[in-house]
Structure formats: C-alpha cells, structure tokens
Write a protein that holds these residues in place. Structure first.
Motif, short mmCIF file in Angstrom:
data_model
loop_
_atom_site.label_atom_id
_atom_site.label_comp_id
_atom_site.label_asym_id
_atom_site.label_seq_id
_atom_site.Cartn_x
_atom_site.Cartn_y
_atom_site.Cartn_z
N LEU A 348 -51.91 -14.84 -11.70
CA LEU A 348 -51.46 -16.20 -11.45
C LEU A 348 -50.10 -16.43 -12.12
CD1 LEU A 348 -52.14 -18.92 -10.21
CD2 LEU A 348 -53.45 -19.49 -12.26
N GLY A 349 -49.06 -16.65 -11.29
CA GLY A 349 -47.71 -16.89 -11.79
C GLY A 349 -46.88 -15.64 -11.90
N TYR A 350 -47.46 -14.47 -11.67
CA TYR A 350 -46.73 -13.22 -11.84
C TYR A 350 -46.20 -12.66 -10.51
CZ TYR A 350 -48.29 -13.08 -16.66
OH TYR A 350 -48.48 -13.36 -17.98
N ASN A 351 -46.23 -13.47 -9.46
CA ASN A 351 -45.72 -13.06 -8.15
C ASN A 351 -45.14 -14.27 -7.45
OD1 ASN A 351 -48.07 -14.32 -6.64
ND2 ASN A 351 -49.12 -12.86 -8.00
N SER A 352 -44.49 -14.04 -6.30
CA SER A 352 -43.82 -15.12 -5.58
C SER A 352 -44.78 -16.02 -4.82
CB SER A 352 -42.80 -14.52 -4.60
OG SER A 352 -43.46 -13.68 -3.65
N LYS A 353 -46.09 -15.70 -4.81
CA LYS A 353 -47.06 -16.49 -4.06
C LYS A 353 -47.92 -17.37 -4.97
CE LYS A 353 -47.39 -13.17 -0.25
NZ LYS A 353 -48.29 -12.37 0.61
N SER A 354 -47.49 -17.58 -6.20
CA SER A 354 -48.27 -18.41 -7.12
C SER A 354 -47.34 -19.08 -8.13
CB SER A 354 -49.32 -17.57 -7.85
OG SER A 354 -48.71 -16.51 -8.55
N TRP A 355 -47.77 -20.26 -8.59
CA TRP A 355 -47.04 -21.05 -9.58
C TRP A 355 -48.05 -21.49 -10.64
CZ3 TRP A 355 -46.86 -21.16 -4.43
CH2 TRP A 355 -45.63 -21.00 -3.77
N SER A 356 -47.74 -21.29 -11.93
CA SER A 356 -48.77 -21.57 -12.94
C SER A 356 -48.16 -22.06 -14.24
CB SER A 356 -49.60 -20.30 -13.21
OG SER A 356 -48.84 -19.37 -13.96
N LEU A 357 -49.07 -22.58 -15.07
CA LEU A 357 -48.75 -22.99 -16.45
C LEU A 357 -49.72 -22.24 -17.36
CD1 LEU A 357 -46.81 -25.11 -17.81
CD2 LEU A 357 -48.83 -26.53 -18.09
N GLU A 358 -49.17 -21.44 -18.32
CA GLU A 358 -49.99 -20.73 -19.30
C GLU A 358 -50.06 -21.54 -20.58
OE1 GLU A 358 -49.58 -16.01 -18.19
OE2 GLU A 358 -48.41 -16.80 -19.85
N LEU A 359 -51.26 -21.64 -21.15
CA LEU A 359 -51.48 -22.55 -22.27
C LEU A 359 -52.25 -21.89 -23.40
CD1 LEU A 359 -52.60 -25.48 -20.01
CD2 LEU A 359 -50.68 -25.67 -21.57
N SER A 360 -51.89 -22.28 -24.64
CA SER A 360 -52.71 -22.01 -25.81
C SER A 360 -52.45 -23.16 -26.77
CB SER A 360 -52.34 -20.67 -26.46
OG SER A 360 -51.17 -20.80 -27.22
N ASP A 361 -53.10 -23.13 -27.95
CA ASP A 361 -52.88 -24.23 -28.89
C ASP A 361 -51.52 -24.15 -29.57
OD1 ASP A 361 -53.77 -23.02 -31.99
OD2 ASP A 361 -54.01 -21.85 -30.18
N MET A 362 -50.81 -23.01 -29.43
CA MET A 362 -49.54 -22.83 -30.14
C MET A 362 -48.33 -22.77 -29.23
SD MET A 362 -50.71 -20.05 -33.02
CE MET A 362 -49.09 -20.11 -33.78
N CYS A 363 -48.52 -22.47 -27.93
CA CYS A 363 -47.38 -22.31 -27.04
C CYS A 363 -47.75 -22.63 -25.62
CB CYS A 363 -46.80 -20.90 -27.16
SG CYS A 363 -48.05 -19.61 -27.00
N CYS A 364 -46.74 -22.78 -24.79
CA CYS A 364 -46.91 -23.15 -23.40
C CYS A 364 -45.76 -22.51 -22.62
CB CYS A 364 -46.90 -24.67 -23.26
SG CYS A 364 -47.01 -25.27 -21.57
N ALA A 365 -46.05 -22.02 -21.39
CA ALA A 365 -45.02 -21.38 -20.60
C ALA A 365 -45.31 -21.59 -19.12
CB ALA A 365 -44.94 -19.88 -20.91
#
Length: 450
Positions: A348-365
């Motif tokens: 999820l988010g690692y190719n041109s066919k998906s858009w994502s938000l990665e989350l943890s308690d310390m960072c976001c990308a």
C-alpha cells in the motif's frame, strides 16, 4: 627508639603482606596467617597432592600440622606507624592517594577538607609503596599462583584474566565489589545525563512543533474566514439558488459533514491469513500465526493488508479509522493492484496504483509510487480520509476535537477504487509496544461508525 615498630621481612605474612591474623608457623620456620596458608595448601593439594612453603618453596608430606606463633599473636593489632608523627604512634588509616598512614590526629584533614575527602582510605597497611600495582595504582590484594606474583583487582580482569588467583585479605572480595559498584554507578550516571540531554532536546522540539501547529491553525482559520467573506461577496450577485449551492459546497469543503460519509466493511476474501476480522467485518486484528483461509486470487499473501468490500463509487467519500499497535497504514488502491508477493507491487503506497498514509505514535509519512513524504505531527490514533474525485484530491485528517489536515494527494483517481488498510506494517514501534504492552492482539484497525 626506632621510627618503625617492626620490620616487615620479620613479621608480615608473606601471602597477604600484612601483620599475621591468627599467626601460625610451619616446619620450615616461616609464619603466616592461618587462613592464608590453609587456603594456599587447599588449592595446592588439590592440584598436585603436595604442600610447600610459599616463601622458601620447601615441600612437606604429609600436610604439616599448623602451630600457633605465640610471639606474633602478642603483637599489638595496630602496629603500622603514623608517617607524620615524629615519635612512633599507631596509624588508624592508610591513604592510597597520599601513599601514607595517619594516626587519628593527622587523619582529621581527610575528614574535614573537601579535596581530601575523596581520597580512598583503607585499614592501616605498612610499606604501602611495595603493595601498590605499578600499572593501575590499586592495592595488590590478590596472589596469582600461575605467575607467582601479587596483583591488584584490575589485573585479575586484564593481563591475569583466567589465571588461578586467591585473595590475600579476607575483605578484598568485598572491596573489589565496592570498586566495581562505584564504576557501575559512575557509568550509569553518565548514561543518565546523556538520556536527560536527549529528553531535553526532544521536549524543545515538541514545544517548537506545537508552536508551529498553533501558527498553522491560526493561518488556516484566517484563510477560511477570507474564503467565507469572498463567497459571501460573490453571492450578492447570484440568485438565491446559486447562493444556496455555494454555501452547501462550502459546508462540505470546510466541515466535511459526516452526512456525505461512506458505509464500509472489510472484505474477508482479501484479508491476509494473519488478519482476523470481527465486529461485523469492521475490525482487523494481526495474529502471530496464519489462519486456515482459502488461497483466493484476491487475497494478499505477502503484505498484512485488507481491502473494503464496497468500491468507492461516489464522487465524494469520507470515512474514519482508529488504529492501535506498532503501526498501520490506510488509503485507497486501484482494483487492479497486485495482491500477491511481498514486493512493492503489492504494498500500500509503494506503487503507482495506491495512495496511503503510514502511521505510528512517533512519526507519519505519506506514500505513493514508492515515494515518501515525512509529516511532522504528533501521535494521531484516529484518522479521517476524504476522497473528492471532482476536485481531484485525496486528503487525510487527524481527528480529535477538530479536523487537522495531515496530507493531500492531488491527481486523478479512476474507478474502481477501494479503501485499503495495512495492519502492523507501518513505520515506528507504536505506543502500546513502546510501553511494553505489545501482544499478538495489539496491532489492529477499526472502521469507525459516523
């Protein structure tokens, strides 16, 4: 009267180098502490079955009977002289820094002056210069039988490591433990100071981020007010129908009313075998072991991900998600994205066919086409997602007392599109894991009712 009260060559125990404690004499005539010679013979007899004098090396068989030396036993216990008294006077302490022994009167500066309080004091010891390790400057309290020489406690951990050594003083082991404890306390204090510096730096960074967050909120409120005034100004020249439509669109854009919300459930046929769905297929929980799910073409088998059952068919869709554990990811994917393998094609988010938000308690990308954009935000356990095909935007919000924009993707989002989630595959370690509360059920996502 002689300045020294005895000659060490005549009276001191050759093993511990101090006045003999419970002195005994062996057949060759040399005298030792009873405990010193007994310990020496116990070890020597265990090795080769013979017994010898540690000083003259004369051997005995069988093991001699130890005879009490009455002359040495009658000597006063504090026979080490004070190095400062003009006439011989018994010392009460020996200083390893000053390399001298002091009576009670001359020891007072060590108890009152700050510079002298840090000096290490030991029991009175005669001829101290012959008992100090020339390399480490510690008292030689051990006898190395392998090298037939006296060594300090630090030597036993370095060049004499692994050699057969024995204590020449009954308090040496305790003193070595005290020295080791001092070293450990000193090291721990250094690490504590380093940790405190890191905490102070992080607190300053958090304070700065909060300040910037407040400034951004004020700026957003200002521009929102300007937009409202601008629309009101334009509405003056529109008919009542146009005015009504303008305000309806403004309400949708700024407040994201939950009435434009999507009713979503998770698709069990797409869930990775380590994900278990519950609560009407609205919760996905990561398990330690794989489940016996059938191997379907649409099921993820590399990434611990799951899609929603319903496609995002409306031009505008909004949903909210809560996540827990080490980290999670959420977003949208094209229906044609690969489901198989652990490479970037199915992430999820690692190719041109998906858009994502990665989350943890310390960072976001934010992730798209294997490109990452770091987002400086604090821990956000609930996230809102708004897809606006008409405007060509996919926007993520932190949901608390108010919606705070995190990131917006700009582009085209051709159908069919599906809401997608990754469980336990985000960045960071997660709040539960950092607090030592991680278990097999800690990583989960939940589609929130609106």
């Amino acid at each position: 009267m002689s300045a020294r009260l005895w000659t060490e060559e005549q009276f001191n125990c050759p093993v511990c180098l101090d006045l003999p404690s419970d002195p005994v004499t062996i057949p060759c005539g040399h005298s030792y502490c009873k405990a010193c010679i007994a310990d020496y013979w116990d070890n020597e007899g265990r090795k080769n079955g013979t017994y010898s004098c540690p000083e003259c090396r004369q051997t005995f068989s069988p093991r001699p009977t130890l005879c009490r030396n009455t002359m040495l036993a009658e000597l006063p216990g504090s026979a080490v002289p004070c190095d400062r008294c003009p006439e011989p006077r018994a010392a009460v302490k020996t200083c390893l820094v000053c390399m001298a022994s002091f009576c009670e009167t001359h020891l007072k500066p060590h108890n009152t002056q700050e510079k002298l309080k840090s000096h290490e004091l030991i029991a009175p010891t005669g001829d101290l210069s012959q008992k100090i390790c020339p390399e480490h400057k510690y008292l030689q309290e051990f006898f190395c039988r392998s090298c037939q020489m006296y060594v300090c406690w630090l030597c036993t951990s370095n060049q004499h490591k692994g050699h057969e050594t024995s204590s020449v003083c009954l308090c040496s082991v305790q003193r070595m433990l005290e020295l080791l404890q001092d070293v450990m306390v000193s090291t721990a204090q250094e690490k504590l100071n380093e940790a405190q510096e890191v905490v102070t730096k992080l607190e300053a960074e958090v304070k700065q981020l909060k300040k910037k967050d407040g400034e951004l909120k004020e700026l957003i409120n200002f521009y929102s007010s300007c937009i409202v005034l601008f629309i009101l100004f334009q509405a003056h020249f529109l008919n009542s129908l146009s005015l009504s439509l303008s305000f309806s669109y403004l309400s949708l854009s700024l407040s994201l009313s939950p009435l434009d919300a999507c009713d979503l459930t998770l698709d069990p046929n797409t869930a990775h075998r380590r994900l278990v769905l519950s609560d009407g297929d609205t919760v996905a929980t990561l398990q330690q072991t794989s489940q016996p799910f059938p191997d379907l073409p649409q099921r993820f088998d590399g990434w611990t991900q799951v899609l929603c059952l319903q496609p995002l068919s409306s031009d505008r869709c909004y949903w909210e998600v809560e996540w827990r554990g080490r980290g999670s990811s959420l977003g949208v994917v094209s229906g044609s994205m690969s489901r198989k393998g652990a490479d970037t094609g199915a992430g999820l988010g690692y190719n041109s066919k998906s858009w994502s938000l990665e989350l943890s308690d310390m960072c976001c990308a934010a992730m798209h086409a294997n490109k990452k954009v770091e987002i400086p935000v604090t821990y956000s356990p609930r996230v809102g997602v708004f897809l606006d095909r008409t405007a060509g935007t996919l926007t993520f919000y932190s949901v608390d007392d108010e919606l705070v924009p995190l990131h917006a993707f700009q582009g085209s989002f051709p159908p069919p599109l599906y809401a997608a989630f990754g469980v336990g595959c985000g960045v960071g370690v997660g709040l539960d894991f950092a607090m030592g509360q991680f278990s097999s059920t800690s990583d989960s996502i939940k589609i929130c009712p609106l």
